[in-house]
Design a protein around this motif. Structure first.
Motif, PDB file in Angstrom:
ATOM      1  N   ALA A  32      55.220  48.895  33.977  1.00  0.00           N
ATOM      2  CA  ALA A  32      55.156  47.821  34.969  1.00  0.00           C
ATOM      3  C   ALA A  32      54.200  48.188  36.106  1.00  0.00           C
ATOM      4  O   ALA A  32      53.419  47.346  36.562  1.00  0.00           O
ATOM      5  CB  ALA A  32      56.549  47.514  35.519  1.00  0.00           C
ATOM      6  N   LEU A  33      54.244  49.422  36.535  1.00  0.00           N
ATOM      7  CA  LEU A  33      53.347  49.880  37.600  1.00  0.00           C
ATOM      8  C   LEU A  33      51.885  49.773  37.164  1.00  0.00           C
ATOM      9  O   LEU A  33      51.050  49.228  37.890  1.00  0.00           O
ATOM     10  CB  LEU A  33      53.686  51.319  37.993  1.00  0.00           C
ATOM     11  CG  LEU A  33      52.834  51.969  39.069  1.00  0.00           C
ATOM     12  CD1 LEU A  33      53.019  51.243  40.396  1.00  0.00           C
ATOM     13  CD2 LEU A  33      53.195  53.435  39.213  1.00  0.00           C
ATOM     14  N   ALA A  34      51.588  50.270  35.970  1.00  0.00           N
ATOM     15  CA  ALA A  34      50.208  50.230  35.469  1.00  0.00           C
ATOM     16  C   ALA A  34      49.732  48.787  35.280  1.00  0.00           C
ATOM     17  O   ALA A  34      48.611  48.445  35.679  1.00  0.00           O
ATOM     18  CB  ALA A  34      50.092  50.995  34.149  1.00  0.00           C
ATOM     19  N   SER A  35      50.571  47.938  34.706  1.00  0.00           N
ATOM     20  CA  SER A  35      50.139  46.550  34.498  1.00  0.00           C
ATOM     21  C   SER A  35      50.003  45.820  35.827  1.00  0.00           C
ATOM     22  O   SER A  35      49.132  44.957  35.975  1.00  0.00           O
ATOM     23  CB  SER A  35      51.074  45.813  33.545  1.00  0.00           C
ATOM     24  OG  SER A  35      52.371  45.693  34.062  1.00  0.00           O
ATOM     25  N   GLY A  36      50.820  46.167  36.807  1.00  0.00           N
ATOM     26  CA  GLY A  36      50.687  45.573  38.141  1.00  0.00           C
ATOM     27  C   GLY A  36      49.387  45.970  38.821  1.00  0.00           C
ATOM     28  O   GLY A  36      48.690  45.138  39.403  1.00  0.00           O
ATOM     29  N   VAL A  37      49.048  47.252  38.723  1.00  0.00           N
ATOM     30  CA  VAL A  37      47.793  47.736  39.304  1.00  0.00           C
ATOM     31  C   VAL A  37      46.603  47.049  38.633  1.00  0.00           C
ATOM     32  O   VAL A  37      45.674  46.586  39.294  1.00  0.00           O
ATOM     33  CB  VAL A  37      47.686  49.276  39.177  1.00  0.00           C
ATOM     34  CG1 VAL A  37      46.274  49.763  39.471  1.00  0.00           C
ATOM     35  CG2 VAL A  37      48.687  49.954  40.089  1.00  0.00           C
ATOM     36  N   MET A  38      46.650  46.973  37.311  1.00  0.00           N
ATOM     37  CA  MET A  38      45.538  46.349  36.578  1.00  0.00           C
ATOM     38  C   MET A  38      45.432  44.867  36.885  1.00  0.00           C
ATOM     39  O   MET A  38      44.330  44.334  37.040  1.00  0.00           O
ATOM     40  CB  MET A  38      45.695  46.577  35.082  1.00  0.00           C
ATOM     41  CG  MET A  38      45.458  48.017  34.685  1.00  0.00           C
ATOM     42  SD  MET A  38      45.511  48.202  32.923  1.00  0.00           S
ATOM     43  CE  MET A  38      46.330  49.749  32.757  1.00  0.00           C
ATOM     44  N   SER A  39      46.562  44.201  36.978  1.00  0.00           N
ATOM     45  CA  SER A  39      46.555  42.771  37.292  1.00  0.00           C
ATOM     46  C   SER A  39      45.965  42.521  38.678  1.00  0.00           C
ATOM     47  O   SER A  39      45.166  41.600  38.867  1.00  0.00           O
ATOM     48  CB  SER A  39      47.980  42.217  37.225  1.00  0.00           C
ATOM     49  OG  SER A  39      48.006  40.862  37.594  1.00  0.00           O
ATOM     50  N   ALA A  40      46.365  43.339  39.619  1.00  0.00           N
ATOM     51  CA  ALA A  40      45.855  43.180  40.978  1.00  0.00           C
ATOM     52  C   ALA A  40      44.366  43.513  41.084  1.00  0.00           C
ATOM     53  O   ALA A  40      43.630  42.890  41.846  1.00  0.00           O
ATOM     54  CB  ALA A  40      46.652  44.061  41.938  1.00  0.00           C
ATOM     55  N   ALA A  41      43.918  44.479  40.303  1.00  0.00           N
ATOM     56  CA  ALA A  41      42.526  44.921  40.382  1.00  0.00           C
ATOM     57  C   ALA A  41      41.559  44.070  39.572  1.00  0.00           C
ATOM     58  O   ALA A  41      40.351  44.095  39.828  1.00  0.00           O
ATOM     59  CB  ALA A  41      42.419  46.378  39.913  1.00  0.00           C
ATOM     60  N   THR A  42      42.055  43.306  38.622  1.00  0.00           N
ATOM     61  CA  THR A  42      41.189  42.553  37.717  1.00  0.00           C
ATOM     62  C   THR A  42      40.179  41.650  38.423  1.00  0.00           C
ATOM     63  O   THR A  42      38.991  41.707  38.098  1.00  0.00           O
ATOM     64  CB  THR A  42      42.029  41.751  36.692  1.00  0.00           C
ATOM     65  OG1 THR A  42      42.718  42.683  35.864  1.00  0.00           O
ATOM     66  CG2 THR A  42      41.168  40.875  35.827  1.00  0.00           C
ATOM     67  N   PRO A  43      40.585  40.803  39.384  1.00  0.00           N
ATOM     68  CA  PRO A  43      39.579  39.931  40.013  1.00  0.00           C
ATOM     69  C   PRO A  43      38.452  40.699  40.704  1.00  0.00           C
ATOM     70  O   PRO A  43      37.281  40.354  40.576  1.00  0.00           O
ATOM     71  CB  PRO A  43      40.382  39.115  41.027  1.00  0.00           C
ATOM     72  CG  PRO A  43      41.786  39.169  40.536  1.00  0.00           C
ATOM     73  CD  PRO A  43      41.932  40.501  39.865  1.00  0.00           C
ATOM     74  N   MET A  44      38.813  41.759  41.418  1.00  0.00           N
ATOM     75  CA  MET A  44      37.806  42.557  42.120  1.00  0.00           C
ATOM     76  C   MET A  44      36.883  43.255  41.121  1.00  0.00           C
ATOM     77  O   MET A  44      35.656  43.243  41.271  1.00  0.00           O
ATOM     78  CB  MET A  44      38.475  43.587  43.020  1.00  0.00           C
ATOM     79  CG  MET A  44      37.511  44.518  43.727  1.00  0.00           C
ATOM     80  SD  MET A  44      38.328  45.846  44.599  1.00  0.00           S
ATOM     81  CE  MET A  44      39.161  46.714  43.283  1.00  0.00           C
ATOM     82  N   LEU A  45      37.484  43.862  40.095  1.00  0.00           N
ATOM     83  CA  LEU A  45      36.675  44.566  39.100  1.00  0.00           C
ATOM     84  C   LEU A  45      35.764  43.613  38.341  1.00  0.00           C
ATOM     85  O   LEU A  45      34.621  43.956  38.028  1.00  0.00           O
ATOM     86  CB  LEU A  45      37.575  45.327  38.118  1.00  0.00           C
ATOM     87  CG  LEU A  45      38.345  46.502  38.707  1.00  0.00           C
ATOM     88  CD1 LEU A  45      39.332  47.054  37.688  1.00  0.00           C
ATOM     89  CD2 LEU A  45      37.393  47.583  39.183  1.00  0.00           C
ATOM     90  N   TYR A  46      36.255  42.426  38.041  1.00  0.00           N
ATOM     91  CA  TYR A  46      35.423  41.454  37.328  1.00  0.00           C
ATOM     92  C   TYR A  46      34.242  41.018  38.195  1.00  0.00           C
ATOM     93  O   TYR A  46      33.118  40.904  37.696  1.00  0.00           O
ATOM     94  CB  TYR A  46      36.233  40.236  36.886  1.00  0.00           C
ATOM     95  CG  TYR A  46      35.417  39.302  36.046  1.00  0.00           C
ATOM     96  CD1 TYR A  46      35.106  39.626  34.731  1.00  0.00           C
ATOM     97  CD2 TYR A  46      34.913  38.114  36.570  1.00  0.00           C
ATOM     98  CE1 TYR A  46      34.325  38.792  33.953  1.00  0.00           C
ATOM     99  CE2 TYR A  46      34.141  37.270  35.803  1.00  0.00           C
ATOM    100  CZ  TYR A  46      33.847  37.612  34.490  1.00  0.00           C
ATOM    101  OH  TYR A  46      33.068  36.778  33.725  1.00  0.00           O
TER     102      TYR A  46
END
Length: 172
Positions: free
Chosen positions: A46-60
């Protein structure tokens, strides 16, 4: 395709993955009622998927800009989060003196596959300048995210059944 449309689809998919992982974590906490390998695995997931979900717009938004470092930000960041999650998964098991369950093995295997996919796709796309892994990359990650929750539930229930059988035999 429109940048905002792609960004919204990625963000929505990431939110779905995070929410499903988080709900599964809450269910596990309610049923396990103690620290266990399953709970540890689901916390890390859950922690990893939360971090990735939050970072996706910025990284994209970075990854659509020219330059290999901007492209590496996308692939490298996800691979880094997956590697850190893999490390934390086993570190927490060791710190909390928990046996690594089948659920933990499935979660670890998934993090490892994600890391390999991110790294291989970056190398394929920007080092070798091919699109050999494009289809695999674009289909494997969403597919793994979709089947992960049912697979975790399957292994968790099978572990519960084994524990129940052991307890029943011990009482007899």
């Amino acid at each position: 395709m429109d940048f905002s449309y792609i960004q919204n689809v990625l963000f929505e998919m990431g939110k779905f993955v995070f929410i499903s992982n988080f709900i599964l974590l809450l269910i596990a906490v309610m049923f396990e009622r103690k620290v266990s390998s399953v709970v540890i695995s689901l916390i890390v997931l859950a922690l990893a998927s939360g971090v990735m979900s939050a970072a996706t717009p910025m990284l994209y938004s970075w990854s659509i800009k020219p330059g290999i470092l901007n492209k590496f930000a996308w692939y490298g960041s996800f691979a880094f989060v997956d590697c850190m999650a893999l490390y934390l998964l086993f570190k927490f098991h060791k710190l909390l003196k928990q046996h690594v369950s089948k659920v933990a093995q499935v979660v670890a295997g998934t993090f490892l596959i994600f890391t390999v996919l991110q790294s291989a796709r970056f190398i394929d796309r920007y080092i070798f300048n091919t699109d050999f892994l494009s289809t695999i990359y674009h289909n494997a990650i969403p597919a793994l995210n979709l089947v992960l929750v049912p697979v975790i539930i399957f292994f968790w229930l099978s572990e519960c059944r084994v524990k129940k059988t052991i307890m029943t035999e011990a009482m007899q």
